[in-house]
Design an enzyme around this catalytic site. Structure first.
Site, PDB file in Angstrom:
ATOM      1  N   TYR A 106       0.834  -1.198   0.000  1.00  0.00           N
ATOM      2  CA  TYR A 106       0.000   0.000   0.000  1.00  0.00           C
ATOM      3  C   TYR A 106       0.873   1.254   0.000  1.00  0.00           C
ATOM      4  O   TYR A 106       0.642   2.197  -0.756  1.00  0.00           O
ATOM      5  CB  TYR A 106      -0.916  -0.028   1.229  1.00  0.00           C
ATOM      6  CG  TYR A 106      -1.930   1.093   1.287  1.00  0.00           C
ATOM      7  CD1 TYR A 106      -3.068   1.052   0.494  1.00  0.00           C
ATOM      8  CD2 TYR A 106      -1.762   2.171   2.153  1.00  0.00           C
ATOM      9  CE1 TYR A 106      -4.011   2.073   0.557  1.00  0.00           C
ATOM     10  CE2 TYR A 106      -2.705   3.189   2.221  1.00  0.00           C
ATOM     11  CZ  TYR A 106      -3.821   3.135   1.416  1.00  0.00           C
ATOM     12  OH  TYR A 106      -4.744   4.145   1.469  1.00  0.00           O
ATOM     13  N   SER A 126       2.529   1.878  -3.359  1.00  0.00           N
ATOM     14  CA  SER A 126       1.572   2.382  -4.351  1.00  0.00           C
ATOM     15  C   SER A 126       1.259   3.855  -4.118  1.00  0.00           C
ATOM     16  O   SER A 126       1.152   4.635  -5.075  1.00  0.00           O
ATOM     17  CB  SER A 126       0.286   1.556  -4.323  1.00  0.00           C
ATOM     18  OG  SER A 126      -0.477   1.773  -3.144  1.00  0.00           O
TER      19      SER A 126
END
Length: 257
Positions: A161, A164
């Protein structure tokens, strides 16, 4: 949703919003409708989009729904073309679609890591590329990427996460630089801990955990989706014409050390 005023500062504009079926995306759709924007809403599930439409339609704006996966480049191309066919223009793009999976780095499967990257980073890449072709022709537009505090620093157990969102922050900066000369503003919002179902998808946090989180936040509370929506409306409006390439923390004054 209650704002300080009903200035209708997005009246006459068309907003394409991904991840609009719940949470932050839903709050942004409702706020944009309150501000006068017509909406083209995207998410993976039609039923959640219909729920958002019912809430946003109270402002009387035109709303169209399009279920799609932003990681599917061909589907995204068709979605952007459908938006232009339906409304004739795209003035605002909000890249909100995102997914999350918590795991130690060594425990991520390749498939999980890849899927998070495809939705959270390649999804905005796909949508933005197709929308920019239209915005560049018109020499105007507002792009708002919903990143995260996870795009600003490291944290345990969510490397996919974080990677990204770091990528999305970097893309925001690069596009702000590239698109400035053609009159397109590109900015990101980096929310902290927000009261959405992403927070509870693996089970609701215990009162002790919630209290520990709040103790690290200067305002003493979690962020609400509406907090993000109000900032998004500002970034989508002409009030933010002098701002681009920025990644704005919206975390209530959270302390990480």
């Amino acid at each position: 949703m209650e704002a300080d005023s009903k200035a209708q500062k997005l009246k006459g504009r068309v907003a394409l919003i991904t991840g609009a079926g719940r949470g932050i995306g839903r709050a942004i759709a409702i706020q944009f409708a309150d501000e006068g924007a017509d909406l083209f809403l995207c998410a993976t599930r039609m039923e959640t989009l219909e729920e958002t439409q019912e809430l946003a339609a109270r402002s009387g704006q035109q709303i169209e729904l399009y279920p799609t996966d932003v990681a599917d480049r061909d589907a995204v191309s068709a979605m952007v073309q459908k938006t232009i066919d339906s409304f004739g223009q795209i003035d605002i793009l909000v890249n909100n679609a995102g997914i999350y999976k918590r795991a130690a780095f060594v425990d991520y499967s390749y498939e999980d890591f890849d899927r998070i990257m495809k939705v959270n980073l390649y999804g905005p890449f796909n949508v933005t590329q197709f929308v920019l072709k239209h915005m560049i022709e018109r020499k105007k537009g507002k792009i708002i990427n919903i990143a995260s505090t996870a795009g600003k620093w490291a944290s345990f157990g969510q490397s996919a996460y974080n990677v990204s969102k770091h990528g999305l922050v970097g893309m925001t900066r690069c596009l702000g630089l590239e698109m400035g000369p053609v009159g397109i503003n590109v900015n990101a919002i980096c929310p902290g801990v927000v009261e959405t179902d992403m927070l509870t998808q693996f089970g609701p946090p215990s009162p002790e955990v919630l209290n520990a989180i709040k103790q690290r936040i200067a305002l003493g509370r979690l962020m609400k989706p509406e907090d993000v929506a109000f900032l998004a409306a500002y970034l989508a409006s002409s009030e933010s014409d002098g701002m681009t390439g920025q990644s704005i923390l919206l975390d209530g004054g959270m302390v990480f050390v």
